[in-house]
Design a protein around this motif. Sequence first.
Motif, PDB file in Angstrom:
ATOM      1  N   ARG A 121     -31.914 -37.609   9.809  1.00  0.00           N
ATOM      2  CA  ARG A 121     -32.368 -38.552   8.781  1.00  0.00           C
ATOM      3  C   ARG A 121     -33.762 -38.172   8.302  1.00  0.00           C
ATOM      4  NH1 ARG A 121     -29.761 -42.230  12.416  1.00  0.00           N
ATOM      5  NH2 ARG A 121     -27.822 -42.930  11.471  1.00  0.00           N
ATOM      6  N   ASN A 122     -33.992 -38.396   7.013  1.00  0.00           N
ATOM      7  CA  ASN A 122     -35.271 -38.090   6.373  1.00  0.00           C
ATOM      8  C   ASN A 122     -35.628 -36.619   6.592  1.00  0.00           C
ATOM      9  OD1 ASN A 122     -37.411 -38.819   4.747  1.00  0.00           O
ATOM     10  ND2 ASN A 122     -38.731 -39.307   6.467  1.00  0.00           N
ATOM     11  N   LEU A 123     -34.686 -35.735   6.254  1.00  0.00           N
ATOM     12  CA  LEU A 123     -34.833 -34.317   6.559  1.00  0.00           C
ATOM     13  C   LEU A 123     -35.726 -33.551   5.600  1.00  0.00           C
ATOM     14  CD1 LEU A 123     -31.179 -33.578   7.631  1.00  0.00           C
ATOM     15  CD2 LEU A 123     -33.175 -33.917   9.079  1.00  0.00           C
ATOM     16  N   ALA A 124     -35.687 -33.893   4.310  1.00  0.00           N
ATOM     17  CA  ALA A 124     -36.487 -33.107   3.363  1.00  0.00           C
ATOM     18  C   ALA A 124     -36.733 -33.877   2.084  1.00  0.00           C
ATOM     19  CB  ALA A 124     -35.774 -31.797   3.043  1.00  0.00           C
ATOM     20  N   GLY A 154     -30.502 -36.861  15.799  1.00  0.00           N
ATOM     21  CA  GLY A 154     -29.842 -37.464  16.943  1.00  0.00           C
ATOM     22  C   GLY A 154     -28.486 -36.831  17.228  1.00  0.00           C
ATOM     23  N   PHE A 155     -28.001 -37.107  18.403  1.00  0.00           N
ATOM     24  CA  PHE A 155     -26.734 -36.577  18.859  1.00  0.00           C
ATOM     25  C   PHE A 155     -25.912 -37.753  19.368  1.00  0.00           C
ATOM     26  CE2 PHE A 155     -24.065 -34.565  22.151  1.00  0.00           C
ATOM     27  CZ  PHE A 155     -23.468 -33.575  21.377  1.00  0.00           C
ATOM     28  N   LEU A 190     -33.371 -35.458   0.697  1.00  0.00           N
ATOM     29  CA  LEU A 190     -32.235 -35.274   1.588  1.00  0.00           C
ATOM     30  C   LEU A 190     -32.404 -36.328   2.680  1.00  0.00           C
ATOM     31  CD1 LEU A 190     -29.717 -33.744   2.412  1.00  0.00           C
ATOM     32  CD2 LEU A 190     -31.177 -32.110   3.591  1.00  0.00           C
ATOM     33  N   ARG A 191     -31.761 -37.459   2.469  1.00  0.00           N
ATOM     34  CA  ARG A 191     -31.973 -38.616   3.331  1.00  0.00           C
ATOM     35  C   ARG A 191     -31.205 -38.536   4.647  1.00  0.00           C
ATOM     36  NH1 ARG A 191     -33.426 -44.017   1.363  1.00  0.00           N
ATOM     37  NH2 ARG A 191     -33.441 -42.843  -0.533  1.00  0.00           N
ATOM     38  N   GLU A 192     -29.948 -38.077   4.591  1.00  0.00           N
ATOM     39  CA  GLU A 192     -29.169 -38.042   5.827  1.00  0.00           C
ATOM     40  C   GLU A 192     -28.073 -36.996   5.753  1.00  0.00           C
ATOM     41  OE1 GLU A 192     -27.559 -41.429   8.665  1.00  0.00           O
ATOM     42  OE2 GLU A 192     -26.356 -41.342   6.837  1.00  0.00           O
ATOM     43  N   ILE A 193     -27.874 -36.314   6.866  1.00  0.00           N
ATOM     44  CA  ILE A 193     -26.740 -35.399   7.038  1.00  0.00           C
ATOM     45  C   ILE A 193     -26.106 -35.745   8.380  1.00  0.00           C
ATOM     46  CG2 ILE A 193     -26.026 -33.044   7.519  1.00  0.00           C
ATOM     47  CD1 ILE A 193     -27.971 -32.029   5.556  1.00  0.00           C
ATOM     48  N   ARG A 194     -24.798 -35.843   8.356  1.00  0.00           N
ATOM     49  CA  ARG A 194     -24.057 -36.124   9.577  1.00  0.00           C
ATOM     50  C   ARG A 194     -22.935 -35.098   9.683  1.00  0.00           C
ATOM     51  NH1 ARG A 194     -23.343 -41.203  12.317  1.00  0.00           N
ATOM     52  NH2 ARG A 194     -24.685 -41.995  10.675  1.00  0.00           N
ATOM     53  N   LEU A 195     -22.846 -34.464  10.815  1.00  0.00           N
ATOM     54  CA  LEU A 195     -21.807 -33.474  11.058  1.00  0.00           C
ATOM     55  C   LEU A 195     -21.145 -33.834  12.375  1.00  0.00           C
ATOM     56  CD1 LEU A 195     -20.464 -30.788  10.249  1.00  0.00           C
ATOM     57  CD2 LEU A 195     -22.244 -29.633  11.556  1.00  0.00           C
ATOM     58  N   GLY A 196     -19.827 -34.012  12.335  1.00  0.00           N
ATOM     59  CA  GLY A 196     -19.145 -34.435  13.547  1.00  0.00           C
ATOM     60  C   GLY A 196     -17.762 -33.820  13.655  1.00  0.00           C
ATOM     61  N   TYR A 197     -17.216 -33.948  14.834  1.00  0.00           N
ATOM     62  CA  TYR A 197     -15.862 -33.463  15.073  1.00  0.00           C
ATOM     63  C   TYR A 197     -15.167 -34.432  16.008  1.00  0.00           C
ATOM     64  CZ  TYR A 197     -11.950 -30.442  16.113  1.00  0.00           C
ATOM     65  OH  TYR A 197     -10.684 -29.931  16.244  1.00  0.00           O
ATOM     66  N   ASN A 198     -13.921 -34.770  15.674  1.00  0.00           N
ATOM     67  CA  ASN A 198     -13.111 -35.651  16.495  1.00  0.00           C
ATOM     68  C   ASN A 198     -12.075 -34.800  17.209  1.00  0.00           C
ATOM     69  OD1 ASN A 198     -11.575 -37.613  17.656  1.00  0.00           O
ATOM     70  ND2 ASN A 198     -11.281 -38.803  15.784  1.00  0.00           N
ATOM     71  N   PHE A 199     -12.132 -34.792  18.534  1.00  0.00           N
ATOM     72  CA  PHE A 199     -11.195 -34.011  19.328  1.00  0.00           C
ATOM     73  C   PHE A 199      -9.860 -34.735  19.521  1.00  0.00           C
ATOM     74  CE2 PHE A 199     -15.352 -32.459  20.613  1.00  0.00           C
ATOM     75  CZ  PHE A 199     -15.164 -31.097  20.567  1.00  0.00           C
TER      76      PHE A 199
END
Length: 146
Positions: A101-104, A139-140, A74-83
């Motif tokens: 990044r580099n989560l599991a 990161g945020f 599980l190399r990368e997960i990105r979760l975002g929201y555009n207001f």
Amino acid sequence: MTTTWGRYAGVLKETLIGREGGIVGKGVKQIVGSDGKPAFVENDVVVDAEAYNKAAYVDGIAAGSVFDASYIKLREIRLGYNFGQVRNTPFQDLSVSIVGRNLALLYSVVPHIDPETSFNSGNVQGLEFGQIPSARSIGFNISAKF
């Protein structure tokens, strides 16, 4: 090399095997048969665990430390929201996201290491040489347009 050095030093989980009574290595030994000719029988020689594991150390590629480097990560997960545009503020566009990044390492045949890392990218590709564990980062992100 991580496996080779780890067995030599006795710091890997698998070096616990045989510490209380020794190890009989897999293989055969040569004896003199009843007809006086050389014969081979299953090995039954008990060796203490320290000697057995230190014998695995070589200053090169040890056969017992060669592994299939197949893995799933599980190399990368990105979760975002555009207001979008936020009313009654100077923001034309506002978005927030979190990224990991580099989560599991979900599946790996290679024990003790991240198979994605290796000693070098030159002519020795695929050789692992006691590398440092891979770093995980979280990161945020805040993005705003005025």
